[in-house]
Enzyme design. Structure first.
Site, PDB file in Angstrom:
ATOM      1  N   HIS A 104      -1.412 -11.193  -4.721  1.00 15.65           N
ATOM      2  CA  HIS A 104      -0.014 -10.758  -4.633  1.00 15.65           C
ATOM      3  C   HIS A 104       0.945 -11.718  -5.341  1.00 15.65           C
ATOM      4  O   HIS A 104       1.884 -11.284  -5.995  1.00 15.65           O
ATOM      5  CB  HIS A 104       0.392 -10.581  -3.174  1.00 15.65           C
ATOM      6  N   HIS A 135       0.838  -1.210   0.000  1.00 16.51           N
ATOM      7  CA  HIS A 135       0.000   0.000   0.000  1.00 16.51           C
ATOM      8  C   HIS A 135       0.872   1.259   0.000  1.00 16.51           C
ATOM      9  O   HIS A 135       0.540   2.254  -0.654  1.00 16.51           O
ATOM     10  CB  HIS A 135      -0.947   0.010   1.203  1.00 16.51           C
ATOM     11  N   HIS A 173      -9.618  -1.761  -4.240  1.00 16.03           N
ATOM     12  CA  HIS A 173      -8.447  -2.146  -3.443  1.00 16.03           C
ATOM     13  C   HIS A 173      -7.537  -3.090  -4.232  1.00 16.03           C
ATOM     14  O   HIS A 173      -6.310  -3.032  -4.087  1.00 16.03           O
ATOM     15  CB  HIS A 173      -8.843  -2.772  -2.106  1.00 16.03           C
ATOM     16  N   ASP A 231      -3.590  -2.692  -4.839  1.00 15.39           N
ATOM     17  CA  ASP A 231      -2.589  -3.744  -4.617  1.00 15.39           C
ATOM     18  C   ASP A 231      -1.727  -3.972  -5.860  1.00 15.39           C
ATOM     19  O   ASP A 231      -0.507  -4.107  -5.757  1.00 15.39           O
ATOM     20  CB  ASP A 231      -3.281  -5.071  -4.265  1.00 15.39           C
TER      21      ASP A 231
HETATM   22 ZN   LIG Z   1      -3.936  -4.624  -0.117  1.00 16.11          ZN
END
Ligand SMILES: [Zn+2]
Length: 304
Positions: A261, A78, A234, A238
């Site tokens: 991720h 972030h 969001h 990311d």
């Molecule tokens: Zn995140």
């Protein structure tokens, strides 16, 4: 028009807790010179430095971590998204713990911090990674790709087996204002049943309704959402943070479906390997044909 690299005007700090460790941590941003990049510094471990780049990526399951030797910094995404979104190319990030504070689960606090510090332009041109051929990575039903485009655009779509977020999709041209207003405030989210599993494994110890949207069986446990599609926003936050590890702002259209991720990091690696699919340029509008790959910036400047 060429844009120049930026850093912050003065040093600024904030404190919070680590999402996974639950420990209090202080983060300080310090100005850095051109071509320094974003480098983390562990003040509690002899000032060991870990550059924010693909070569130092480690541990990508619930957050993005970087490691060098036996030392790591966790949950960097972030903060990295905020720095990229605000065009901060060079900064030192000092931490007195292993984890970047989670703050409210979004990038809003880091945007505030950078604005408080002020932005300083440096006299060295910024370099961009301009996509000239598609780069695609698929893993089962997950997919991420980059296509040529005149601007940095992101399309993200998610689908979950949950009544509140079965399918959400959003496309945005990522200007600084769009990042600050539409993406930075979007908070991380998790499912209540997963939170319990994570806690048993010693993770998410700092997690609460103050720093994450928590989804129960039918709705959110928090009092309200910041955007109707806060979840997909969001995910855009990311992926911006994870792809910041490439080391250059990207000019291209990023299209992702059901990423996380681990997939973002694998894609960042693949992107750097596929050197025939992009050029490094010094202006968003510069025609790529005039800039052969691999010519050092100094030579390019001399010949132009
Ligand atoms: Zn995140």
């Amino acid at each position: 028009m060429k844009s120049t690299q930026r850093t912050i005007r003065r040093s600024v700090a904030c404190s919070g807790i680590g999402l996974h460790s639950g420990q209090k941590v202080t983060l300080r941003l310090r100005p850095a010179p051109a071509d320094h990049g974003v480098v983390f510094k562990r003040l509690d471990l002899d000032n060991l430095e870990i550059p924010a780049d693909v070569a130092h990526v480690a541990g990508m399951h619930y957050a993005t971590g970087l490691a060098r030797d036996d030392t790591s910094v966790e949950t960097v995404e972030h903060l990295l998204a905020a720095l990229l979104g605000l065009g901060i190319d060079n900064v030192v990030v000092e931490l007195n713990q292993a984890e970047v504070p989670i703050m409210d689960g979004s990038a809003a606090s880091f945007v505030y911090l950078v604005h408080e510090a002020g932005i300083k332009s440096l006299s060295v041109p910024r370099r961009f990674l301009k996509v000239v051929r598609p780069i695609v990575l698929s893993r089962g039903d997950k997919r991420i790709a980059l296509y040529p485009s005149d601007h940095f655009k992101v399309t993200y779509s998610i689908s979950f087996d949950h009544p509140l977020l079965r399918h959400q999709s959003r496309t945005m041209r990522m200007t600084e204002d769009a990042f600050v207003d539409e993406i930075a405030p979007a908070r991380t989210f998790g499912f209540l049943k997963e939170v319990e599993v994570l806690r048993k494994r010693g993770l998410a110890l700092g997690g609460s309704l103050d720093n994450a949207i928590v989804l129960g069986e039918t709705g959110v446990l928090n009092s309200s959402l910041r955007f109707e599609d806060e979840f997909v926003r969001h995910k855009i936050l990311d992926v911006i943070g994870d792809l910041a590890l490439v080391g250059y702002p990207i000019i291209g259209h990023l299209v992702a479906h059901r990423g996380g991720h681990a997939l973002h990091a694998e894609f960042a690696q693949k992107l750097l390997e596929e050197t025939e699919s992009w050029h490094v340029v010094e202006s968003e509008t510069e025609p790529v044909s005039e800039l052969p790959v691999g010519v050092p910036a100094t030579e390019r400047l001399a010949s132009s």
